[in-house]
Design a protein around this motif. Structure first.
Motif, PDB file in Angstrom:
ATOM      1  N   LEU A 291     -55.957  14.142  57.815  1.00 23.27           N
ATOM      2  CA  LEU A 291     -55.150  14.538  58.965  1.00 23.27           C
ATOM      3  C   LEU A 291     -56.005  14.596  60.222  1.00 23.27           C
ATOM      4  N   ARG A 323     -48.793  13.973  67.162  1.00 27.26           N
ATOM      5  CA  ARG A 323     -49.563  14.506  66.038  1.00 27.26           C
ATOM      6  C   ARG A 323     -49.072  15.876  65.559  1.00 27.26           C
ATOM      7  N   TRP A 326     -46.634  16.069  62.540  1.00 29.14           N
ATOM      8  CA  TRP A 326     -47.194  15.695  61.242  1.00 29.14           C
ATOM      9  C   TRP A 326     -48.125  16.761  60.694  1.00 29.14           C
ATOM     10  N   ASP A 329     -45.738  18.981  59.112  1.00 32.82           N
ATOM     11  CA  ASP A 329     -45.308  18.386  57.848  1.00 32.82           C
ATOM     12  C   ASP A 329     -46.328  18.658  56.741  1.00 32.82           C
ATOM     13  N   ARG A 372     -46.194  10.546  50.957  1.00 35.28           N
ATOM     14  CA  ARG A 372     -46.417  11.732  51.774  1.00 35.28           C
ATOM     15  C   ARG A 372     -47.891  12.131  51.742  1.00 35.28           C
ATOM     16  N   GLY A 375     -50.065   9.591  53.639  1.00 30.99           N
ATOM     17  CA  GLY A 375     -49.869   9.524  55.080  1.00 30.99           C
ATOM     18  C   GLY A 375     -49.142   8.281  55.546  1.00 30.99           C
ATOM     19  N   ASP A 377     -45.983   7.673  55.623  1.00 30.73           N
ATOM     20  CA  ASP A 377     -44.721   7.934  56.301  1.00 30.73           C
ATOM     21  C   ASP A 377     -44.903   8.273  57.779  1.00 30.73           C
ATOM     22  N   VAL A 378     -46.140   8.456  58.207  1.00 27.40           N
ATOM     23  CA  VAL A 378     -46.390   8.845  59.595  1.00 27.40           C
ATOM     24  C   VAL A 378     -45.950   7.742  60.538  1.00 27.40           C
ATOM     25  N   TYR A 380     -44.527   7.267  64.942  1.00 27.89           N
ATOM     26  CA  TYR A 380     -44.409   7.936  66.236  1.00 27.89           C
ATOM     27  C   TYR A 380     -43.206   7.479  67.043  1.00 27.89           C
TER      28      TYR A 380
END
Length: 426
Positions: A291, A323, A326, A329, A372, A375, A377-378, A380
């Motif tokens: 992250l 950011r 997330w 999340d 998930r 990462g 699914d990230v 913007y």
């Protein structure tokens, strides 16, 4: 203000060093101030997930990691027995790469230094003040330092965050885990992990012939932050795992809690936050370092463009906008994993069995959870739109050899739906 440098980064861990390298790609003079005199002698985080490896590949940095890291094809969610199949991930890196944080830090420090960043160790920042023109940073036992911008990458107890007056809302720790990096004369089988009515224990290899024994022990929650001893670790592993595994010669013994917080905002004037200074959580799933490194990739080019005059400073507001959700999340799913890890009661055990069966019987559920953690699914932008999506979705060419000629140097590129990929500069 007559700045000493354009950007000061407080904190010389992997996130601060990655950010320093990104800023130098943009031609920004950068100084990293690190409190510790030397790098930590033990690895904290041990894993790099798919999205982080994709972003390292965009800078041509993946090979040192892939050459010596161990590719783990399946990973746990909340210590459930049924593992998530990472080989189904839509990524060039469908695995979790076991790679110690101290070696990650060494690679990124070398990168930052080669690009011209200065890394000063043994420099403890005690506070800062800012005005419309810049930031003055106070240093313990030394003269103040000046910069146009300051980024706090100085951990969960961030001096930069507190000095900037940025709130850190969330929950205090109510659960504590144990961790021991030790040698074992009778080690368990590779991939060993157990969770039962007595607690949780998972074992992972650490460089130097060590093994990391970590998990949850319901009988010692009152210990809180009291130091863990080798005898206590032996007793815990015997009670939970049925053996003490011949544990000896500890290199690191620790406890840590599940305090979970996300900074109220990632920017205050000319001060920004990244990594653990912006978010903290239980290290379930091994996602924390990932992250933070992704924070650095998002912030680096934006701050470089602002400093260089290519963009107005309102571009930096998009850093928080993109950011922060997330981090929230990750905070949510690590809390959920903590609940599973600590579910030692009969009702908790029943919940774990039910969820495990669902993961086993519903491959799509396994994939959702795997994405998930990885990462992937990230995004913007809006769902289904190329803008703001992963490069792997927006243009496969960028992950198929083209980074070496287009984006390793941090240049902007154009990616069109028809497959065209080209440099916008030079």
């Amino acid at each position: 203000m007559n700045e000493e440098t354009e950007v000061i980064i407080v904190g010389g861990g992997p996130v601060g060093l990655m950010l320093a390298a990104e800023l130098r790609l943009g031609g920004v003079s950068t100084v990293v101030l690190e409190r510790a005199d030397a790098p930590a002698g033990h690895p904290r985080a041990l894993g790099l997930h798919a999205r982080t490896l994709e972003q390292l590949a965009l800078r041509g940095l993946q090979e040192p990691f892939l050459a010596t890291g161990v590719r783990v094809p399946s990973w746990h969610f909340g210590f459930l027995r049924e593992r998530l199949d990472l080989t189904r991930l839509d990524s060039p890196y469908p695995f979790m790469l076991a790679f110690p944080q101290d070696r990650t830090e060494a690679i990124l420090e070398q990168r930052a230094l080669e690009l011209g960043a200065r890394v000063l160790r043994g420099v403890a920042v005690t506070g800062l003040t800012q005005d419309a023109d810049g930031v003055r940073v106070s240093v313990d036992g030394g003269p103040d330092r000046r910069a146009a911008w300051v980024v706090g990458a100085d951990g969960a107890g961030s001096t930069v965050r507190r000095s900037a007056g940025i709130g850190f809302p969330g929950t205090d720790a109510d659960t504590y885990a144990y961790l021991g990096d030790v040698r074992a004369d009778a080690p368990p089988v590779p991939g060993y992990g157990v969770q039962n009515e007595k607690g949780a224990l998972i074992v992972a290899p650490v460089p130097g012939g060590l093994l990391r024994f970590t998990g949850y022990d319901p009988e010692h929650q009152d210990a809180g932050r009291r130091e863990l001893t080798l005898d206590e670790l032996r007793e815990i592993t015997t009670r939970i795992g049925g053996a003490d595994f011949g544990l000896r010669d500890p290199a690191w013994l620790s406890r840590f809690g599940n305090a979970t917080r996300v900074a109220a905002r990632y920017r205050e004037g000319r001060v920004l936050l990244a990594g653990d200074a912006a978010h903290m959580h239980f290290p379930a799933g091994g996602v924390g370092l990932n992250l933070g490194l992704q924070d650095a990739m998002n912030l680096g080019w934006k701050l470089a463009d602002v400093v260089s005059g290519w963009a107005g400073d309102d571009l930096l507001d998009t850093y928080h906008d993109e950011r922060h959700p997330w981090a929230e999340d990750v905070a949510e799913h690590t809390l959920a994993q903590t609940a599973l890890i600590t579910a030692t009661s009969p009702t908790g055990q029943a919940l774990r069995r039910l969820l495990g069966r669902l993961i086993d019987r519903l491959p799509d559920l396994s994939l959702v959870l795997a994405r998930r953690l990885a990462g992937l699914d990230v995004h913007y932008g809006k769902e289904g739109e190329l803008a703001g999506s992963r490069v792997a979705e927006a243009g496969d060419a960028l992950l198929d050899g083209r980074p070496a000629e287009l984006v390793v140097e941090g240049r902007p590129v154009m990616v069109r739906p028809d497959g065209y990929v080209g440099s916008l500069i030079g």
